[in-house]
Each structure stands twice: as structure tokens, then as C-alpha cells.
Design a protein around this motif. Structure first.
Motif, short mmCIF file in Angstrom:
data_model
loop_
_atom_site.label_atom_id
_atom_site.label_comp_id
_atom_site.label_asym_id
_atom_site.label_seq_id
_atom_site.Cartn_x
_atom_site.Cartn_y
_atom_site.Cartn_z
N SER A 9 66.72 5.51 58.90
CA SER A 9 65.42 5.32 59.51
C SER A 9 65.25 3.86 59.89
O SER A 9 65.76 2.97 59.22
N GLY A 10 64.47 3.62 60.93
CA GLY A 10 64.16 2.26 61.35
C GLY A 10 63.02 1.65 60.57
O GLY A 10 62.57 0.55 60.88
N ILE A 78 68.91 9.34 63.68
CA ILE A 78 68.07 8.16 63.52
C ILE A 78 66.61 8.57 63.66
O ILE A 78 66.24 9.22 64.64
N SER A 80 62.76 6.93 63.86
CA SER A 80 62.22 5.62 64.19
C SER A 80 60.71 5.60 64.23
O SER A 80 60.09 6.38 64.95
N TYR A 87 60.65 0.84 69.34
CA TYR A 87 61.21 1.03 68.01
C TYR A 87 60.95 -0.23 67.18
O TYR A 87 60.52 -1.27 67.70
N LEU A 91 65.06 -1.90 63.02
CA LEU A 91 66.06 -1.04 63.65
C LEU A 91 66.84 -1.81 64.70
O LEU A 91 68.07 -1.76 64.75
N LEU A 135 64.42 3.74 72.46
CA LEU A 135 65.60 3.85 71.61
C LEU A 135 66.74 4.57 72.33
O LEU A 135 67.91 4.18 72.22
#
Length: 191
Positions: A9-10, A78, A80, A87, A91, A135
């Protein structure tokens, strides 16, 4: 044959909705037969990318560890958070470090030839959708192939059980599972 995935995860927040979403995706991928490596970027702290730092000290040790995990994976999941329509800085920083060419690597080895899905969740009505388009552009530019489908989950405070990493809606769980399974089957078919 199976797929090897890195899931992260961001978000750096401990109780992040996006981190919860990443953990759910990791469990789903494992149940679908993938080999999964879950990464918490907060536990793999990297300094802000600075080319002067890289030229004098080399690639940060945590960034090298992150790169190694990405290099050994077939693909990524991913999640985000959306910060101001894009984002997160955390990240972007992790991706910036991972895009650097370490000794013995080919250019953009951590991203080229990999497959990914992207998801987001937020308390708002759009669920982080605006950040996903940014992203997608970033990852595509680095050579990662993203599946066309993506998921943005609105009203995050209602989407997850507070006590565990599960969705409150079975329909939502099914749609995320389908996307995760599609990533795995795509990777296996193309290996």
C-alpha cells in the motif's frame, strides 16, 4: 506453475484503509494459489530520493531490499490512498528508489515485464479514483503492464469490518477476488 506477487500500500498509516485493502488482497491472492510477499512501506522506511545521496552513498539499503522483492516478483498488487487527486508521496518515493538501476541490473528491472492491478479506497464518494489514473500513468511509463480493470472503493469507513480484514459486502469481496484472480491467471498464461 504459480504467480509470485508483491502486495503493498502507498499508505504509511498503521490503521490505513488502503493498508487493510492490501492485506485483504494478499489473503485473496494466497487463497488463489499465488506466492505472496506483503510489504509495509512504513516498516521499510526509505529516505526521500536524492540523486546526490545516491551518487555518494549508493542506493539506500531498504530501497535495495524493496527492489529485490520487486525484481523477484511476476507482478504487483498496489493499493493507493488519494492525496490531492494523486497517489501518496510515500508511494512515489518508493517507486523512485526502485526505479534506480543497481549494479548488475538492467534498466527498470523492478518494473519492466511485470503485471499489476491497482486499487484504492477512501472515505469520499470517489474512493480514490483520481489517484489511480495518475498511478496507472506512472507504472505504465516504467514498463509495467496494468490490467485494464481497477477498483476504487468509496465510503471506506463502511466498507470494512472494524475488527478484522474483511469487507462488509460480499459483492465487494467477490469483485476484488475476481480482479486478483484475473491478475494471477494472466501472469500464469504469459509465463
Amino acid at each position: 506453475m504459480s504467480a509470485k506477487l508483491v502486495v503493498f500500500s502507498g499508505s504509511l498509516r498503521k490503521d490505513s484503509y488502503n493498508k487493510k485493502l492490501a492485506r485483504i488482497c494478499a489473503k485473496m491472492a494466497e487463497s488463489a494459489g499465488a506466492e505472496v510477499d506483503f510489504i509495509d512501506l512504513n516498516e521499510l522506511s526509505m529516505p526521500l530520493y536524492n540523486e546526490d545521496m545516491e551518487s555518494t552513498q549508493g542506493i539506500d539499503s531498504n530501497a535495495l531490499l524493496f527492489k529485490e522483492k520487486l525484481n523477484s516478483a511476476d507482478g504487483f498488487i498496489i493499493t493507493s490512498p488519494e492525496y490531492n487527486g494523486s497517489y501518496s508521496g510515500a508511494l512515489k518515493n518508493a517507486i523512485d528508489w526502485a526505479s534506480r538501476q543497481a549494479e548488475g541490473e538492467s534498466m527498470l528491472q523492478s518494473f519492466r515485464g511485470k503485471y499489476a492491478i491497482i486499487l484504492a479506497t477512501s472515505p469520499g464518494a470517489f474512493g480514490g479514483l483520481r489517484g489511480l489514473s495518475q498511478l496507472r500513468l506512472l507504472l505504465s511509463g516504467l514498463g509495467t503492464t496494468l490490467l485494464a480493470d481497477q477498483i476504487a472503493i468509496p465510503k471506506a469507513q463502511e466498507a470494512f469490518h472494524s475488527k478484522n480484514d474483511e469487507f462488509t459486502s460480499e459483492k465487494r469481496a467477490e469483485s476484488v477476488q475476481k480482479l486478483v484472480t484475473r491478475l494471477i491467471s494472466t501472469i500464469i498464461k504469459l509465463k
